[in-house]
Scaffold this motif. Structure first.
Motif, PDB file in Angstrom:
ATOM      1  N   TYR A  73      -3.567  -3.463  -4.700  1.00 41.17           N
ATOM      2  CA  TYR A  73      -2.487  -3.842  -3.791  1.00 41.17           C
ATOM      3  C   TYR A  73      -2.764  -3.248  -2.417  1.00 41.17           C
ATOM      4  O   TYR A  73      -3.067  -2.058  -2.282  1.00 41.17           O
ATOM      5  CB  TYR A  73      -1.152  -3.342  -4.335  1.00 41.17           C
ATOM      6  CG  TYR A  73       0.048  -3.738  -3.517  1.00 41.17           C
ATOM      7  CD1 TYR A  73       0.337  -5.073  -3.260  1.00 41.17           C
ATOM      8  CD2 TYR A  73       0.915  -2.780  -2.997  1.00 41.17           C
ATOM      9  CE1 TYR A  73       1.441  -5.445  -2.520  1.00 41.17           C
ATOM     10  CE2 TYR A  73       2.025  -3.136  -2.263  1.00 41.17           C
ATOM     11  CZ  TYR A  73       2.290  -4.473  -2.028  1.00 41.17           C
ATOM     12  OH  TYR A  73       3.391  -4.842  -1.288  1.00 41.17           O
ATOM     13  N   GLU A 125       9.384  -4.651   0.414  1.00 37.96           N
ATOM     14  CA  GLU A 125       8.367  -5.437  -0.285  1.00 37.96           C
ATOM     15  C   GLU A 125       7.443  -4.532  -1.099  1.00 37.96           C
ATOM     16  O   GLU A 125       7.061  -4.866  -2.231  1.00 37.96           O
ATOM     17  CB  GLU A 125       7.558  -6.251   0.725  1.00 37.96           C
ATOM     18  CG  GLU A 125       8.332  -7.407   1.353  1.00 37.96           C
ATOM     19  CD  GLU A 125       7.508  -8.164   2.381  1.00 37.96           C
ATOM     20  OE1 GLU A 125       6.305  -7.859   2.513  1.00 37.96           O
ATOM     21  OE2 GLU A 125       8.069  -9.053   3.042  1.00 37.96           O
ATOM     22  N   PHE A 129       7.144  -4.210  -5.357  1.00 41.63           N
ATOM     23  CA  PHE A 129       5.880  -4.233  -6.095  1.00 41.63           C
ATOM     24  C   PHE A 129       5.758  -3.007  -7.005  1.00 41.63           C
ATOM     25  O   PHE A 129       5.408  -3.120  -8.184  1.00 41.63           O
ATOM     26  CB  PHE A 129       4.702  -4.287  -5.121  1.00 41.63           C
ATOM     27  CG  PHE A 129       3.362  -4.355  -5.790  1.00 41.63           C
ATOM     28  CD1 PHE A 129       2.845  -5.570  -6.211  1.00 41.63           C
ATOM     29  CD2 PHE A 129       2.621  -3.204  -6.000  1.00 41.63           C
ATOM     30  CE1 PHE A 129       1.608  -5.628  -6.839  1.00 41.63           C
ATOM     31  CE2 PHE A 129       1.383  -3.249  -6.626  1.00 41.63           C
ATOM     32  CZ  PHE A 129       0.875  -4.470  -7.051  1.00 41.63           C
ATOM     33  N   SER A 132       8.297  -3.172  -9.879  1.00 40.40           N
ATOM     34  CA  SER A 132       7.953  -4.226 -10.837  1.00 40.40           C
ATOM     35  C   SER A 132       6.838  -3.795 -11.778  1.00 40.40           C
ATOM     36  O   SER A 132       6.646  -4.407 -12.836  1.00 40.40           O
ATOM     37  CB  SER A 132       7.550  -5.506 -10.100  1.00 40.40           C
ATOM     38  OG  SER A 132       6.322  -5.332  -9.413  1.00 40.40           O
TER      39      SER A 132
END
Length: 373
Positions: A73, A125, A129, A132
């Motif tokens: 990421y 955001e 991530f 999650s």
């Protein structure tokens, strides 16, 4: 600076920081061409920090597993490798060129609303991530958010306090009842909510921390210096900021004293923020374009060639401070509609008033009686 190579490979260049559990170095990888820069995180030995070896190993394993989970990421540091040397633990991470938000949040300096909304969007955001993937960061604060130099994006760093989102399931009279697991209270005063101080963090504990950063940016006051309501425990801050009611309402819900009253997820905050962002963006953009188009028209109406270049140039020079959501087709459609409408209006008017063809004497209408040339 250490003379000895770590793992016979990493040459320490300088000490970047030292926290409660670890020390962070900037280092060079001597095994690769051009000796690229990396970050080595050294979990301090028990000789320097009175923490049992098993706890240090657990923290080390937890951060390693978290970074592996997050993979490649782009907005968190990549884990390059990790190793153990003489019962000391090391993580090697990607080096992020930039500076932390601590350098931007100076006492007495207040950010604009648009800049704060951009901050909230970007970090929410990242938190979405992280959450999650079943993780709570637990130490969201300005010094753990970096502004990356190449693209100006925000990056969340230091997962040393990360904790999995876990519940222990036990059987109770044929029912499965979730039991929360208490943990060591880790965090930073001012950004750490009450449930995290009790050792029971939740995903919206990170949302609380981000909300406090937004308040700090709007007021220019550190969270530990903000007053609070003695009866409710809620932070009192709006009188110190130039903020509209809609944005203040979103931030207030992010930092509610009781976690039950906060947004449950980063997605919920983004959903609450999006209508306000859309309204602000379209209003600002349409006002900006209208002003620039009219200015170009009045100053260049005498010549087609004179009006075209400035008009196009001004239309495409949208300020960087405008906060256009990256993934909002509705907003993109609205903006395109506004721009197209304004351009069509100006071009139509210009066509009628400025470049109308010269009168053709051969095909001109007969002059009505009673009118003399």
């Amino acid at each position: 600076m250490l003379i000895k190579l770590l793992s016979e490979r990493y040459q320490v260049v300088q000490v970047l920081s030292q926290g409660m559990f670890c020390k962070t170095y900037m280092a060079e990888d001597t095994h690769l061409p051009n000796r690229p820069t990396c970050v080595v995180k050294h979990f301090l030995p028990s000789s320097e920090v009175p923490i049992p070896g098993e706890i240090r190993r657990r923290l080390f394993n937890r951060e390693t597993q978290a970074l592996q989970k997050l993979g490649d990421y782009d907005l968190v540091p990549h884990l390059l490798t990790y190793f153990e040397d003489d019962q000391e633990f090391y993580l090697v991470q990607q080096f992020i060129e930039g500076h932390t938000l601590s350098t931007e949040l100076q006492p007495g300096y207040c950010w604009s609303q648009s800049k704060v909304i951009q901050l909230l969007q970007e970090v929410l955001e990242i938190l979405h991530f992280v959450h999650s993937h079943g993780l709570i960061h637990r130490d969201v604060k300005p010094s753990n958010i970096m502004r990356r130099i190449p693209d100006n994006r925000l990056v969340l760093i230091d997962f040393g306090a990360v904790k999995p989102i876990l519940t222990q399931l036990v059987k109770h009279k044929k029912n499965i009842v979730p039991i929360e697991q208490s943990t060591i209270a880790i965090g930073t005063p001012g950004y750490m909510p009450s449930e995290q101080q009790r050792g029971r963090p939740r995903p919206n504990s990170d949302i609380y921390a981000l909300g406090m950063i937004a308040i700090q940016a709007l007021t220019g006051v550190h969270p530990t210096q903000l007053p609070e309501n003695r009866k409710t425990g809620e932070i009192v801050w709006q009188h110190l900021a130039n903020v509209n009611v809609e944005l203040a309402a979103v931030i207030n819900k992010m930092v509610c004293y009781h976690f039950q009253d906060r947004y449950k997820s980063a997605q919920e905050v983004l959903a609450a923020l999006l209508p306000h962002i859309n309204h602000q963006d379209v209003t600002l953009l349409s006002t900006f374009l209208s002003q620039n188009i009219l200015s170009a028209y009045h100053s260049n109406a005498a010549s087609h060639s004179a009006i075209s270049a400035p008009l196009l140039e001004k239309q495409t020079s949208i300020p960087e401070t405008s906060i256009i959501p990256k993934k909002s087709p509705l907003l993109v459609g609205l903006v395109i509609g506004v721009v197209s409408g304004l351009i069509l209006m100006v071009v139509s008017y210009w066509s009628l008033q400025i470049i109308s063809p010269e009168p053709n004497t051969q095909n001109s209408l007969p002059t009505p009686k009673g009118i003399n040339h």
